[in-house]
Design a protein around this motif. Sequence first.
Motif, PDB file in Angstrom:
ATOM      1  N   UNK A  80      46.973 -14.895   0.656  1.00  0.00           N
ATOM      2  CA  UNK A  80      46.776 -15.246  -0.755  1.00  0.00           C
ATOM      3  C   UNK A  80      46.746 -16.760  -0.925  1.00  0.00           C
ATOM      4  N   UNK A  81      47.631 -17.453  -0.241  1.00  0.00           N
ATOM      5  CA  UNK A  81      47.680 -18.918  -0.335  1.00  0.00           C
ATOM      6  C   UNK A  81      46.381 -19.534   0.162  1.00  0.00           C
ATOM      7  N   UNK A  82      45.872 -19.036   1.282  1.00  0.00           N
ATOM      8  CA  UNK A  82      44.621 -19.565   1.829  1.00  0.00           C
ATOM      9  C   UNK A  82      43.458 -19.297   0.871  1.00  0.00           C
ATOM     10  N   UNK A  83      43.457 -18.115   0.264  1.00  0.00           N
ATOM     11  CA  UNK A  83      42.406 -17.787  -0.702  1.00  0.00           C
ATOM     12  C   UNK A  83      42.457 -18.717  -1.901  1.00  0.00           C
ATOM     13  N   UNK A  84      43.654 -18.968  -2.415  1.00  0.00           N
ATOM     14  CA  UNK A  84      43.790 -19.852  -3.579  1.00  0.00           C
ATOM     15  C   UNK A  84      43.384 -21.285  -3.233  1.00  0.00           C
ATOM     16  N   UNK A  85      43.738 -21.726  -2.031  1.00  0.00           N
ATOM     17  CA  UNK A  85      43.332 -23.072  -1.590  1.00  0.00           C
ATOM     18  C   UNK A  85      41.811 -23.170  -1.504  1.00  0.00           C
ATOM     19  N   UNK A  86      41.190 -22.164  -0.898  1.00  0.00           N
ATOM     20  CA  UNK A  86      39.728 -22.168  -0.759  1.00  0.00           C
ATOM     21  C   UNK A  86      39.062 -22.068  -2.137  1.00  0.00           C
ATOM     22  N   UNK A  87      39.650 -21.289  -3.026  1.00  0.00           N
ATOM     23  CA  UNK A  87      39.114 -21.177  -4.381  1.00  0.00           C
ATOM     24  C   UNK A  87      39.108 -22.544  -5.071  1.00  0.00           C
ATOM     25  N   UNK A  88      40.220 -23.288  -4.938  1.00  0.00           N
ATOM     26  CA  UNK A  88      40.279 -24.636  -5.538  1.00  0.00           C
ATOM     27  C   UNK A  88      39.185 -25.527  -4.969  1.00  0.00           C
ATOM     28  N   UNK A  89      38.965 -25.449  -3.661  1.00  0.00           N
ATOM     29  CA  UNK A  89      37.896 -26.246  -3.029  1.00  0.00           C
ATOM     30  C   UNK A  89      36.533 -25.872  -3.601  1.00  0.00           C
ATOM     31  N   UNK A  90      36.296 -24.580  -3.722  1.00  0.00           N
ATOM     32  CA  UNK A  90      35.008 -24.123  -4.240  1.00  0.00           C
ATOM     33  C   UNK A  90      34.806 -24.541  -5.694  1.00  0.00           C
ATOM     34  N   UNK A  91      35.849 -24.475  -6.494  1.00  0.00           N
ATOM     35  CA  UNK A  91      35.732 -24.924  -7.886  1.00  0.00           C
ATOM     36  C   UNK A  91      35.405 -26.420  -7.937  1.00  0.00           C
ATOM     37  N   UNK A  92      36.080 -27.213  -7.113  1.00  0.00           N
ATOM     38  CA  UNK A  92      35.822 -28.660  -7.082  1.00  0.00           C
ATOM     39  C   UNK A  92      34.388 -28.935  -6.641  1.00  0.00           C
ATOM     40  N   UNK A  93      33.950 -28.248  -5.584  1.00  0.00           N
ATOM     41  CA  UNK A  93      32.569 -28.413  -5.110  1.00  0.00           C
ATOM     42  C   UNK A  93      31.569 -27.953  -6.178  1.00  0.00           C
ATOM     43  N   UNK A  94      31.883 -26.848  -6.838  1.00  0.00           N
ATOM     44  CA  UNK A  94      30.998 -26.330  -7.873  1.00  0.00           C
ATOM     45  C   UNK A  94      30.852 -27.295  -9.041  1.00  0.00           C
ATOM     46  N   UNK A  95      31.965 -27.863  -9.476  1.00  0.00           N
ATOM     47  CA  UNK A  95      31.905 -28.834 -10.577  1.00  0.00           C
ATOM     48  C   UNK A  95      31.076 -30.050 -10.175  1.00  0.00           C
ATOM     49  N   UNK A  96      31.251 -30.515  -8.932  1.00  0.00           N
ATOM     50  CA  UNK A  96      30.482 -31.670  -8.446  1.00  0.00           C
ATOM     51  C   UNK A  96      28.986 -31.330  -8.408  1.00  0.00           C
ATOM     52  N   UNK A  97      28.668 -30.150  -7.922  1.00  0.00           N
ATOM     53  CA  UNK A  97      27.262 -29.747  -7.831  1.00  0.00           C
ATOM     54  C   UNK A  97      26.635 -29.614  -9.224  1.00  0.00           C
ATOM     55  N   UNK A  98      27.370 -29.075 -10.178  1.00  0.00           N
ATOM     56  CA  UNK A  98      26.843 -28.956 -11.537  1.00  0.00           C
ATOM     57  C   UNK A  98      26.604 -30.340 -12.152  1.00  0.00           C
ATOM     58  N   UNK A  99      27.493 -31.285 -11.864  1.00  0.00           N
ATOM     59  CA  UNK A  99      27.254 -32.661 -12.343  1.00  0.00           C
ATOM     60  C   UNK A  99      26.000 -33.230 -11.696  1.00  0.00           C
ATOM     61  N   UNK A 100      25.804 -32.982 -10.390  1.00  0.00           N
ATOM     62  CA  UNK A 100      24.625 -33.488  -9.667  1.00  0.00           C
ATOM     63  C   UNK A 100      23.323 -33.003 -10.289  1.00  0.00           C
TER      64      UNK A 100
END
Length: 161
Positions: A80-100
């Motif tokens: 669960x911890x690894x999933x939540x960590x990866x989810x945070x990474x994906x959200x950060x990457x997603x926000x960056x990509x949407x700004x791009x």
Amino acid sequence: IVHELAHGTVWFKGQADFDEAAAAFIGVAGAADFLARRFGGDSPELSEYRRRLAREAAFSREMEGLYARLDEVYRSTQTKTAKLDRRRELFTQGEARLREIGQPLEEPLNNAVIMAHRLYNRDGDAFLALHERGGRDWRKTIAALQSLDRKDPRADLIRRR
């Protein structure tokens, strides 16, 4: 307005996801048809609407890609911890990509934002294929939508694609 009116014409009890996606398609495609008839196929109004739709399509592709990556993480056997960590990474990457791509969000990206977007923007290609098979005639499209399997209209729509 067209979206909301569509709910009174195409509605499947217990199929809210499908109902919203169908109404969204009818609203978007209906608005384009209205602009073409009202202002002409080469009008600045229709051109601007199509540009807006293209921007929204790019946003939708990003959100669908993010949904798929998150779904893969959630289905994995990671802790669960690894999933939540990866989810945070994906959200950060997603926000960056949407700004791009010039489509930044006003709120932080989270599961609810992704699912809300997906609710209204799913199966657009299948709806469009159905509409085009009927010659882009709204009476035929509405009749075809109304004839879908009451228990699983989405699966029936996809089968008819």
